[in-house]
Scaffold this motif. Sequence first.
Motif, mmCIF file in Angstrom:
data_model
loop_
_atom_site.group_PDB
_atom_site.id
_atom_site.type_symbol
_atom_site.label_atom_id
_atom_site.label_comp_id
_atom_site.label_asym_id
_atom_site.label_seq_id
_atom_site.Cartn_x
_atom_site.Cartn_y
_atom_site.Cartn_z
ATOM 1 N N ASN A 1 0.810 -1.217 0.000
ATOM 2 C CA ASN A 1 0.000 0.000 0.000
ATOM 3 C C ASN A 1 0.849 1.275 0.000
ATOM 4 O OD1 ASN A 1 -2.280 1.571 0.007
ATOM 5 N ND2 ASN A 1 -2.707 1.316 2.184
ATOM 6 N N PRO A 2 1.616 1.511 -1.057
ATOM 7 C CA PRO A 2 2.513 2.684 -1.076
ATOM 8 C C PRO A 2 1.795 4.015 -0.930
ATOM 9 C CG PRO A 2 2.354 1.663 -3.255
ATOM 10 C CD PRO A 2 1.703 0.731 -2.299
ATOM 11 N N LEU A 3 0.517 4.082 -1.310
ATOM 12 C CA LEU A 3 -0.223 5.337 -1.133
ATOM 13 C C LEU A 3 -0.249 5.773 0.328
ATOM 14 C CD1 LEU A 3 -3.363 5.077 -3.462
ATOM 15 C CD2 LEU A 3 -1.484 6.714 -3.638
ATOM 16 N N ALA B 1 -4.631 -5.755 8.133
ATOM 17 C CA ALA B 1 -5.882 -5.263 7.559
ATOM 18 C C ALA B 1 -6.644 -4.410 8.565
ATOM 19 C CB ALA B 1 -6.743 -6.445 7.111
ATOM 20 N N LEU B 2 -6.662 -4.834 9.824
ATOM 21 C CA LEU B 2 -7.356 -4.062 10.855
ATOM 22 C C LEU B 2 -6.700 -2.701 11.045
ATOM 23 C CD1 LEU B 2 -8.084 -6.864 13.504
ATOM 24 C CD2 LEU B 2 -9.677 -5.817 11.873
ATOM 25 N N ASN B 3 -5.358 -2.680 10.999
ATOM 26 C CA ASN B 3 -4.647 -1.404 11.079
ATOM 27 C C ASN B 3 -5.027 -0.502 9.911
ATOM 28 O OD1 ASN B 3 -3.281 -1.972 13.446
ATOM 29 N ND2 ASN B 3 -1.509 -2.833 12.404
ATOM 30 N N MET B 4 -5.124 -1.100 8.723
ATOM 31 C CA MET B 4 -5.471 -0.313 7.540
ATOM 32 C C MET B 4 -6.905 0.193 7.619
ATOM 33 S SD MET B 4 -3.589 -2.719 4.718
ATOM 34 C CE MET B 4 -3.979 -1.708 3.282
ATOM 35 N N LEU B 5 -7.798 -0.604 8.189
ATOM 36 C CA LEU B 5 -9.182 -0.161 8.352
ATOM 37 C C LEU B 5 -9.279 1.008 9.325
ATOM 38 C CD1 LEU B 5 -11.020 -3.604 8.403
ATOM 39 C CD2 LEU B 5 -11.194 -1.833 6.645
ATOM 40 N N THR C 1 -7.563 12.797 3.780
ATOM 41 C CA THR C 1 -8.831 12.059 3.775
ATOM 42 C C THR C 1 -8.873 11.044 2.644
ATOM 43 O OG1 THR C 1 -10.009 13.954 4.712
ATOM 44 C CG2 THR C 1 -11.330 12.261 3.615
ATOM 45 N N GLY C 2 -8.448 11.444 1.447
ATOM 46 C CA GLY C 2 -8.442 10.535 0.309
ATOM 47 C C GLY C 2 -7.525 9.356 0.526
ATOM 48 N N ILE C 3 -6.339 9.600 1.079
ATOM 49 C CA ILE C 3 -5.392 8.517 1.360
ATOM 50 C C ILE C 3 -5.979 7.568 2.395
ATOM 51 C CG2 ILE C 3 -3.154 7.983 2.392
ATOM 52 C CD1 ILE C 3 -2.057 10.500 1.067
ATOM 53 N N ASN C 4 -6.649 8.124 3.415
ATOM 54 C CA ASN C 4 -7.276 7.276 4.434
ATOM 55 C C ASN C 4 -8.374 6.395 3.842
ATOM 56 O OD1 ASN C 4 -5.637 8.297 6.413
ATOM 57 N ND2 ASN C 4 -7.146 9.730 7.226
ATOM 58 N N VAL C 5 -9.162 6.961 2.921
ATOM 59 C CA VAL C 5 -10.214 6.175 2.276
ATOM 60 C C VAL C 5 -9.616 5.036 1.468
ATOM 61 C CG1 VAL C 5 -12.016 6.227 0.508
ATOM 62 C CG2 VAL C 5 -11.897 8.051 2.211
ATOM 63 N N MET C 6 -8.560 5.319 0.678
ATOM 64 C CA MET C 6 -7.897 4.275 -0.112
ATOM 65 C C MET C 6 -7.324 3.199 0.802
ATOM 66 S SD MET C 6 -8.205 4.822 -3.345
ATOM 67 C CE MET C 6 -6.926 3.714 -3.930
ATOM 68 N N THR C 7 -6.737 3.616 1.920
ATOM 69 C CA THR C 7 -6.157 2.659 2.857
ATOM 70 C C THR C 7 -7.227 1.742 3.431
ATOM 71 O OG1 THR C 7 -4.399 4.206 3.460
ATOM 72 C CG2 THR C 7 -4.852 2.424 5.006
ATOM 73 N N ARG C 8 -8.392 2.287 3.762
ATOM 74 C CA ARG C 8 -9.468 1.463 4.319
ATOM 75 C C ARG C 8 -10.014 0.485 3.278
ATOM 76 N NH1 ARG C 8 -10.556 6.382 7.447
ATOM 77 N NH2 ARG C 8 -10.537 5.802 9.674
ATOM 78 N N LEU C 9 -10.117 0.926 2.031
ATOM 79 C CA LEU C 9 -10.597 0.024 0.981
ATOM 80 C C LEU C 9 -9.630 -1.143 0.788
ATOM 81 C CD1 LEU C 9 -11.910 2.541 -1.718
ATOM 82 C CD2 LEU C 9 -13.266 1.017 -0.267
ATOM 83 N N MET C 10 -8.330 -0.851 0.746
ATOM 84 C CA MET C 10 -7.340 -1.917 0.611
ATOM 85 C C MET C 10 -7.348 -2.816 1.844
ATOM 86 S SD MET C 10 -6.175 -1.460 -2.378
ATOM 87 C CE MET C 10 -4.695 -2.452 -2.528
#
Length: 213
Positions: A14-16, A82-86, A176-185
């Motif tokens: 998840n480089p973003l 995954a939980l961390n990313m969520l 915010t956009g990066i956080n949304v992408m991170t949660r989707l991944m």
Amino acid sequence: MEFKPLVTLLAIVNPLAIIPFFIHYTQDLSPALRQKTAWVSSFTAFVVIATSALLGVRILEFFGISLASFQVGGGMLLLISALNMLNAKPAEMKATSTDLTDGDEKAAMGASVAVVPLTIPLLTGPATMSAVVIYADRAKTVWQMTTLIGYGVVVGLVTALCFSLAHPIARVLGRTGINVMTRLMGLILAALAVEVMASGLGKLFPILARTGG
């Protein structure tokens, strides 16, 4: 080989999500050195993936660890990531990574920050290595193993692209956009983690596999 290993690796690395860290660690560097850092970090990520693919299974055999047990343990690591990313945290972020943020040392370190902490542990860490080892064991032919290593090249190139365009991407997406992408991944990775653990548990406890069928 299917594309699931590539999706898994991209979700974990998840480089973003690492772009803010890249900007932080390279803010005192010249544009040329910043670009060099991006490429060194990307190449190091590929080396970690390739090494895990080629030697990971042999290391397990040396320590007498069954792949089924490793799948369950590795799946748990993936699920934790995954939980961390969520929660919009980088998948491989460690609590101790804040110890490496001394602003006075960043310029002197130069491209060395590309390896630690950018590549290890932020980009590639235990979860990444676990996933690669699990998929490497499933590679039954030279072509499948070559494909898996090729996915490492893709991950490295995607990382290089994200880091090279770090400032424009950060401006467009924002935190915010990066956080949304991170949660989707993270959601995708959670589903993959459950599959990995289910496969390992099915091997350790065959009755579970029969019940599931």
